[in-house]
Design an enzyme around this catalytic site. Structure first.
Site, PDB file in Angstrom:
ATOM      1  N   ARG A  95      -1.468 -28.985   7.247  1.00 28.32           N
ATOM      2  CA  ARG A  95      -0.077 -28.323   7.342  1.00 28.32           C
ATOM      3  C   ARG A  95       0.150 -28.982   8.432  1.00 28.32           C
ATOM      4  NH1 ARG A  95       2.365 -21.960   6.642  1.00 28.32           N
ATOM      5  NH2 ARG A  95       4.265 -22.221   7.335  1.00 28.32           N
ATOM      6  N   CYS A 171       9.498 -18.907  -6.644  1.00 26.09           N
ATOM      7  CA  CYS A 171       9.795 -19.348  -5.107  1.00 26.09           C
ATOM      8  C   CYS A 171      10.022 -18.058  -4.620  1.00 26.09           C
ATOM      9  CB  CYS A 171      10.587 -19.661  -5.020  1.00 26.09           C
ATOM     10  SG  CYS A 171      10.862 -20.093  -2.992  1.00 26.09           S
ATOM     11  N   ASP A 172       9.672 -17.288  -3.806  1.00 29.06           N
ATOM     12  CA  ASP A 172      10.201 -15.949  -3.575  1.00 29.06           C
ATOM     13  C   ASP A 172      11.137 -15.457  -1.586  1.00 29.06           C
ATOM     14  OD1 ASP A 172       8.402 -16.151  -1.051  1.00 29.06           O
ATOM     15  OD2 ASP A 172       7.223 -15.144  -1.036  1.00 29.06           O
ATOM     16  N   TYR A 266      16.896 -21.875   3.563  1.00 27.37           N
ATOM     17  CA  TYR A 266      16.075 -23.414   3.942  1.00 27.37           C
ATOM     18  C   TYR A 266      17.139 -24.275   4.446  1.00 27.37           C
ATOM     19  CZ  TYR A 266      10.821 -22.672   3.046  1.00 27.37           C
ATOM     20  OH  TYR A 266       9.630 -21.928   3.149  1.00 27.37           O
ATOM     21  N   ARG A 286       4.654 -23.565  13.457  1.00 25.49           N
ATOM     22  CA  ARG A 286       4.053 -22.956  12.333  1.00 25.49           C
ATOM     23  C   ARG A 286       3.002 -22.801  12.117  1.00 25.49           C
ATOM     24  NH1 ARG A 286       5.433 -17.816  11.587  1.00 25.49           N
ATOM     25  NH2 ARG A 286       4.937 -17.292   9.092  1.00 25.49           N
TER      26      ARG A 286
HETATM   27  N1  LIG Z   1       7.207 -20.226  -3.431  1.00 24.93           N
HETATM   28  C1  LIG Z   1       6.992 -18.927  -2.575  1.00 24.93           C
HETATM   29  O1  LIG Z   1       7.837 -18.848  -2.737  1.00 24.93           O
HETATM   30  C2  LIG Z   1       5.689 -19.005  -2.076  1.00 24.93           C
HETATM   31  C3  LIG Z   1       5.379 -18.044  -1.144  1.00 24.93           C
HETATM   32  C4  LIG Z   1       4.459 -17.645  -0.004  1.00 24.93           C
HETATM   33  C5  LIG Z   1       3.811 -19.093  -0.717  1.00 24.93           C
HETATM   34  N2  LIG Z   1       3.206 -20.042  -1.112  1.00 24.93           N
HETATM   35  C6  LIG Z   1       2.071 -20.817  -1.161  1.00 24.93           C
HETATM   36  O2  LIG Z   1       1.227 -20.401  -1.037  1.00 24.93           O
HETATM   37  C7  LIG Z   1      -0.223 -21.513  -1.156  1.00 24.93           C
HETATM   38  C8  LIG Z   1      -0.599 -20.372  -0.285  1.00 24.93           C
HETATM   39  O3  LIG Z   1      -0.724 -20.056   1.343  1.00 24.93           O
HETATM   40  P1  LIG Z   1      -1.432 -19.406   2.206  1.00 24.93           P
HETATM   41  O4  LIG Z   1      -0.357 -19.427   3.625  1.00 24.93           O
HETATM   42  O5  LIG Z   1      -1.954 -17.705   1.295  1.00 24.93           O
HETATM   43  O6  LIG Z   1      -2.690 -20.884   2.706  1.00 24.93           O
HETATM   44  P2  LIG Z   1      -4.300 -20.677   2.312  1.00 24.93           P
HETATM   45  O7  LIG Z   1      -4.576 -21.930   3.409  1.00 24.93           O
HETATM   46  O8  LIG Z   1      -4.217 -18.804   3.813  1.00 24.93           O
HETATM   47  O9  LIG Z   1      -4.677 -20.255   1.390  1.00 24.93           O
HETATM   48  C9  LIG Z   1      -4.987 -21.377   0.222  1.00 24.93           C
HETATM   49  C10 LIG Z   1      -6.125 -21.440  -0.218  1.00 24.93           C
HETATM   50  O10 LIG Z   1      -6.234 -22.301  -1.129  1.00 24.93           O
HETATM   51  C11 LIG Z   1      -7.318 -22.858  -1.201  1.00 24.93           C
HETATM   52  N3  LIG Z   1      -7.159 -23.591  -1.982  1.00 24.93           N
HETATM   53  C12 LIG Z   1      -7.085 -25.451  -1.581  1.00 24.93           C
HETATM   54  N4  LIG Z   1      -7.241 -26.882  -2.700  1.00 24.93           N
HETATM   55  C13 LIG Z   1      -8.030 -25.520  -3.428  1.00 24.93           C
HETATM   56  C14 LIG Z   1      -8.155 -26.260  -4.743  1.00 24.93           C
HETATM   57  N5  LIG Z   1      -7.328 -27.714  -5.392  1.00 24.93           N
HETATM   58  N6  LIG Z   1      -8.530 -25.363  -5.793  1.00 24.93           N
HETATM   59  C15 LIG Z   1      -8.809 -24.098  -6.207  1.00 24.93           C
HETATM   60  N7  LIG Z   1      -8.844 -23.636  -4.444  1.00 24.93           N
HETATM   61  C16 LIG Z   1      -8.186 -24.156  -3.577  1.00 24.93           C
HETATM   62  C17 LIG Z   1      -8.042 -23.095  -0.316  1.00 24.93           C
HETATM   63  O11 LIG Z   1      -9.430 -22.720   0.166  1.00 24.93           O
HETATM   64  C18 LIG Z   1      -7.585 -21.327   0.350  1.00 24.93           C
HETATM   65  O12 LIG Z   1      -8.387 -20.723   0.758  1.00 24.93           O
HETATM   66  C19 LIG Z   1       0.323 -22.326  -0.529  1.00 24.93           C
HETATM   67  O13 LIG Z   1       1.291 -23.590  -1.157  1.00 24.93           O
HETATM   68  C20 LIG Z   1       2.064 -22.065   0.212  1.00 24.93           C
HETATM   69  O14 LIG Z   1       2.802 -23.108   0.111  1.00 24.93           O
HETATM   70  C21 LIG Z   1       4.180 -19.979  -1.367  1.00 24.93           C
HETATM   71  O1  LIG Z   2       5.414 -19.941   7.016  1.00 24.63           O
HETATM   72  P1  LIG Z   2       5.356 -19.129   6.139  1.00 24.63           P
HETATM   73  O2  LIG Z   2       3.799 -19.349   5.963  1.00 24.63           O
HETATM   74  O3  LIG Z   2       5.266 -17.500   6.494  1.00 24.63           O
HETATM   75  O4  LIG Z   2       6.055 -19.225   5.392  1.00 24.63           O
HETATM   76  C1  LIG Z   2       5.770 -20.188   4.469  1.00 24.63           C
HETATM   77  C2  LIG Z   2       6.955 -20.057   2.727  1.00 24.63           C
HETATM   78  O5  LIG Z   2       8.295 -18.971   3.501  1.00 24.63           O
HETATM   79  C3  LIG Z   2       8.848 -18.677   2.225  1.00 24.63           C
HETATM   80  O6  LIG Z   2       7.872 -17.433   1.967  1.00 24.63           O
HETATM   81  C4  LIG Z   2       8.264 -15.913   2.710  1.00 24.63           C
HETATM   82  C5  LIG Z   2       9.184 -14.860   2.139  1.00 24.63           C
HETATM   83  O7  LIG Z   2      10.341 -15.833   1.608  1.00 24.63           O
HETATM   84  C6  LIG Z   2       8.999 -13.834   2.507  1.00 24.63           C
HETATM   85  O8  LIG Z   2       9.452 -12.494   1.633  1.00 24.63           O
HETATM   86  C7  LIG Z   2       7.024 -13.238   2.738  1.00 24.63           C
HETATM   87  O9  LIG Z   2       7.026 -12.911   1.194  1.00 24.63           O
HETATM   88  O10 LIG Z   2       7.136 -14.423   3.377  1.00 24.63           O
HETATM   89  C8  LIG Z   2       6.667 -15.347   3.265  1.00 24.63           C
HETATM   90  C9  LIG Z   2       6.041 -16.452   3.450  1.00 24.63           C
HETATM   91  O11 LIG Z   2       6.046 -16.120   4.693  1.00 24.63           O
HETATM   92  C10 LIG Z   2       9.456 -19.388   0.992  1.00 24.63           C
HETATM   93  O12 LIG Z   2       9.426 -19.087   0.001  1.00 24.63           O
HETATM   94  C11 LIG Z   2       7.290 -20.053   1.100  1.00 24.63           C
HETATM   95  O13 LIG Z   2       7.718 -21.019   0.097  1.00 24.63           O
HETATM   96  C12 LIG Z   2       7.038 -20.841   1.808  1.00 24.63           C
HETATM   97  O14 LIG Z   2       5.541 -21.352   1.736  1.00 24.63           O
HETATM   98 MN   LIG Z   3       9.504 -20.963  -1.707  1.00 24.09          MN
END
Ligand SMILES: NC(=O)c1ccc[n+]([C@@H]2O[C@H](COP(=O)([O-])OP(=O)(O)OC[C@H]3O[C@@H](n4cnc5c(N)ncnc54)[C@H](O)[C@@H]3O)[C@@H](O)[C@H]2O)c1
Ligand SMILES: O=P(O)(O)OC[C@H]1O[C@H](O[C@H]2[C@H](O)[C@@H](O)[C@@H](O)O[C@@H]2CO)[C@H](O)[C@@H](O)[C@@H]1O
Ligand SMILES: [Mn+2]
Length: 443
Positions: A95, A171-172, A266, A286
């Site tokens: 990242r 997505c949140d 975004y 970030r």
């Molecule tokens: N869509 C949303 O709204 C939203 C919101 C928050 C976070 N996220 C996403 O959630 C994910 C986790 O975020 P985080 O900041 O906690 O990351 P993180 O790095 O703390 O955790 C991710 C975990 O995934 C594991 N991992 C990586 N590749 C893997 C694979 N191929 N198989 C199994 N495990 C695997 C890693 O070892 C790690 O423990 C990210 O993709 C982030 O962008 C999405």
């Molecule tokens: O930079 P990060 O890792 O803090 O956040 C990236 C994510 O941002 C959004 O999710 C937020 C969410 O909107 C907020 O409510 C709270 O739950 O924290 C989340 C993560 O900070 C976004 O929707 C995600 O897709 C991003 O991964």
């Molecule tokens: Mn999102």
């Protein structure tokens, strides 16, 4: 309600979001009963630190729930009803590259936006597809809620590569914004809002927001957002980090461009990239903040719980992010037809956008998954933006499927925040080197 109890697998058990999700699941156990909670991660060492603490948490708060953590796909994915997928392929080390490489070339460096988002997309596609395949092999009746990012590119890839799979991409960010809207209007919570929204993931607009009596809430919200963006301040924002404060406030500038709608936060990256780059530090992005605060706090608290052998006094709290996921599981399990957003093949939901685009629109959630609600036509401004950005996302998936350097260069070049094809190529060439362990070899 019947007497079913569910088995939930968190894939990406080592994620910083895992303890919050576990707490939310336990808090809602009456509404969504559990029999088993399982973790899966391909990094056993990282997962163990979170799992050892969560095992204690579960034992103290719901001893009837069986807890398992594994790095073995068969063990993890067998006997599962719901998979919550939250992997980060390449972890924070990658990242950081996604953010710093574009910034080095004067371009926005962001996790899910622009070149950084595309780079992350090419890493996430095989990771998420592998999870889907494990689920179908070992628990073919299960549903996957995927929020592994970049959700737009992942959803486009699953639409093409696993069209019949029971995966819903979510997505949140809109959830967080709607909680803010409710706070701005002094309403109880986001469930008081009846809304219309359309766009792509991290790229959408609210066109209508009403209360349950049909009263139009847009005028009051617009008045507030035009001055403050989505920043609520006071107690509500006492724990909000400075970089998010900037983002929520900047929604005022994004709103100014189209005062007929309310925007997703975004959009600031696409509409004000110069301003964003001006406020970015290419040596401290970030990721550095997340590692210094969220990751440090989550892993520190887990270590403290394990050392004490108790989580009774934990400062972990359940957050909006996870209540939404529990709501989705409940809606699918009990066929509630609750209306929530999903990232889903368009198929006419936005009538003047490519039916094969992957869009984010309200859906009714029930036993057969997410049923999209038609949102009508996109306005000219939105249609132009959506068409360009969706083409970027499609080209990124083409590039991954065809191992094509040219398609990826086109994706970078078409991207609104990249000034020209020369800069796109410079960024791409640096990213090819940085992603050599993750991307297919490009021809
Ligand atoms: N869509 C949303 O709204 C939203 C919101 C928050 C976070 N996220 C996403 O959630 C994910 C986790 O975020 P985080 O900041 O906690 O990351 P993180 O790095 O703390 O955790 C991710 C975990 O995934 C594991 N991992 C990586 N590749 C893997 C694979 N191929 N198989 C199994 N495990 C695997 C890693 O070892 C790690 O423990 C990210 O993709 C982030 O962008 C999405
Ligand atoms: O930079 P990060 O890792 O803090 O956040 C990236 C994510 O941002 C959004 O999710 C937020 C969410 O909107 C907020 O409510 C709270 O739950 O924290 C989340 C993560 O900070 C976004 O929707 C995600 O897709 C991003 O991964
Ligand atoms: Mn999102």
């Amino acid at each position: 309600m019947d007497d079913r109890k569910f088995s939930v697998l968190i894939a990406g058990g080592g994620s910083t979001y895992t303890p919050g999700i576990v707490l939310t699941l336990l808090e809602h156990i009456k509404k969504f009963p559990l029999r088993k909670l399982k973790f899966y991660d391909n990094d056993g060492e990282r997962q163990k630190k979170i799992a050892d603490a969560c095992r204690i948490l579960v034992k103290e708060r719901a001893p009837e729930v069986e807890f398992e953590a594994s790095t073995n796909p068969e063990e993890a994915f067998s006997d599962v009803d719901f998979v919550m997928a939250q992997i980060r392929v390449g972890k924070y080390a990658m990242r950081s590259q996604d953010e710093k490489i574009p910034l080095k070339h004067g371009v926005v460096g962001q996790e899910t936006t622009g070149p950084g988002g595309i780079a992350y997309g090419l890493r996430s596609i095989p990771g998420v597809i592998q999870l889907v395949d494990y689920m179908e092999k070992y628990s073919p009746n299960a549903w996957m809620l995927n929020y592994s990012n970049p959700a737009a590119i992942v959803a486009e890839a699953t639409r093409r590569l696993r069209p019949n799979s029971k995966i819903i991409n979510i997505c949140d960010m809109p959830i967080d914004i709607m909680d803010r809207m409710a706070a701005i209007l002094n309403l109880k919570d986001r469930n008081e809002l009846v809304f219309r929204y359309y766009g792509l993931n991290h790229f959408g607009w609210w066109t209508d927001i009403r209360d349950k009596t049909g009263k139009d809430l847009m005028p009051a919200l617009k008045e507030y957002v035009s001055k403050n963006g989505y920043w609520v301040g006071g107690d509500y924002d006492k724990n909000t980090e400075a970089s998010w404060e900037e983002t929520f406030k900047m929604a005022a500038d994004v709103y100014a461009l189209d005062p007929t709608t309310l925007p997703n936060t975004y959009l600031k990256y696409y509409l004000y990239p110069t301003e964003v780059v001006k406020h970015s530090d290419p040596n401290y992005t970030r990721t550095d903040e997340v590692e210094a605060y969220r990751q440090k706090n989550v892993f520190g608290e887990c270590a403290r719980i394990v050392k004490n052998g108790s989580a009774k006094d934990t400062n972990f709290v359940s957050d909006q992010h996870s209540t939404y996921i529990v709501d989705l599981c409940t809606a699918i399990a009990y066929d509630t037809k609750q209306r929530m957003l999903a990232i889903i093949p368009n198929e006419g939901a936005i009538s003047n956008i490519d039916p094969t685009a992957t869009v984010e629109v309200p859906c009714l959630f029930g036993a057969t998954g997410a049923e999209r609600i038609a949102m009508g036509k996109a306005a000219t401004f939105q249609k132009g933006l959506i068409t360009e950005q969706n083409s970027v996302e499609k080209l990124a998936v083409d590039a991954w499927e065809e191992h094509s350097y040219t398609k990826l260069w086109e994706a970078f070049s078409l991207c609104k925040i990249v000034p020209d094809a020369g800069v796109a190529k410079d960024i791409l060439d640096d990213m090819v080197v940085a992603n050599k362990d993750f991307w297919p070899e490009l021809k």
